[in-house]
Write a protein that holds these residues in place. Structure first.
Motif, short mmCIF file in Angstrom:
data_model
loop_
_atom_site.label_atom_id
_atom_site.label_comp_id
_atom_site.label_asym_id
_atom_site.label_seq_id
_atom_site.Cartn_x
_atom_site.Cartn_y
_atom_site.Cartn_z
N ASP A 131 -4.60 -8.04 -1.63
CA ASP A 131 -3.17 -7.80 -1.45
C ASP A 131 -2.80 -6.38 -1.88
N SER A 132 -3.26 -5.98 -3.04
CA SER A 132 -2.86 -4.66 -3.54
C SER A 132 -3.44 -3.53 -2.69
N HIS A 133 -4.67 -3.69 -2.21
CA HIS A 133 -5.25 -2.65 -1.36
C HIS A 133 -4.50 -2.51 -0.04
N LEU A 134 -4.26 -3.64 0.61
CA LEU A 134 -3.57 -3.57 1.90
C LEU A 134 -2.12 -3.13 1.73
N ALA A 135 -1.45 -3.65 0.74
CA ALA A 135 -0.05 -3.26 0.52
C ALA A 135 0.05 -1.77 0.20
N GLY A 136 -0.89 -1.25 -0.56
CA GLY A 136 -0.90 0.18 -0.86
C GLY A 136 -1.07 1.02 0.39
N CYS A 137 -1.93 0.57 1.28
CA CYS A 137 -2.14 1.31 2.54
C CYS A 137 -0.91 1.25 3.43
N VAL A 138 -0.27 0.09 3.49
CA VAL A 138 0.95 -0.03 4.30
C VAL A 138 2.04 0.88 3.74
N SER A 139 2.21 0.85 2.44
CA SER A 139 3.21 1.70 1.80
C SER A 139 2.92 3.17 2.07
N ALA A 140 1.67 3.57 1.99
CA ALA A 140 1.30 4.96 2.26
C ALA A 140 1.57 5.32 3.71
N ALA A 141 1.32 4.39 4.63
CA ALA A 141 1.56 4.66 6.06
C ALA A 141 3.04 4.89 6.33
#
Length: 99
Positions: A39-49
């Motif tokens: 969750d944290s990895h994917l959410a971090g990538c989405v937020s960065a995008a």
């Protein structure tokens, strides 16, 4: 990508942020995967995008995370809340990867 695509991602992201992380996922490790870390990895990538173009490291993390969610979703079928949460997260990750 289009402004409509960016807007859709931003809208879905705001909806997702309102979801609580499923309590059951703290103690589950389908296929050996740590769901909190996923969750944290994917959410971090989405937020960065949403903030700008992703570098190759984040794009690779998105691809890996999307594949992991796809692989574990069948194991979450007995927990509708967890399955919905990770299905939404996967949708966000796919959209983020298209930016």
């Amino acid at each position: 990508m289009s402004d409509a695509h960016d807007g859709r991602l931003a809208h879905l992201w705001q909806d997702f942020l309102a979801l609580p992380f499923p309590q059951s996922c703290y103690r589950r490790s389908p296929a050996g995967e740590d769901l909190v870390l996923l969750d944290s990895h994917l959410a971090g990538c989405v937020s960065a995008a949403l903030a700008g173009a992703l570098d190759e490291r984040r794009r690779a993390a998105l691809r890996s995370g999307i594949a992991t969610v796809h692989r574990i979703l069948p194991e979450l079928a007995d927990d509708p809340g967890a399955a919905d949460y990770f299905s939404r997260l996967r949708e966000l990750a796919v959209l983020a990867g298209e930016l």
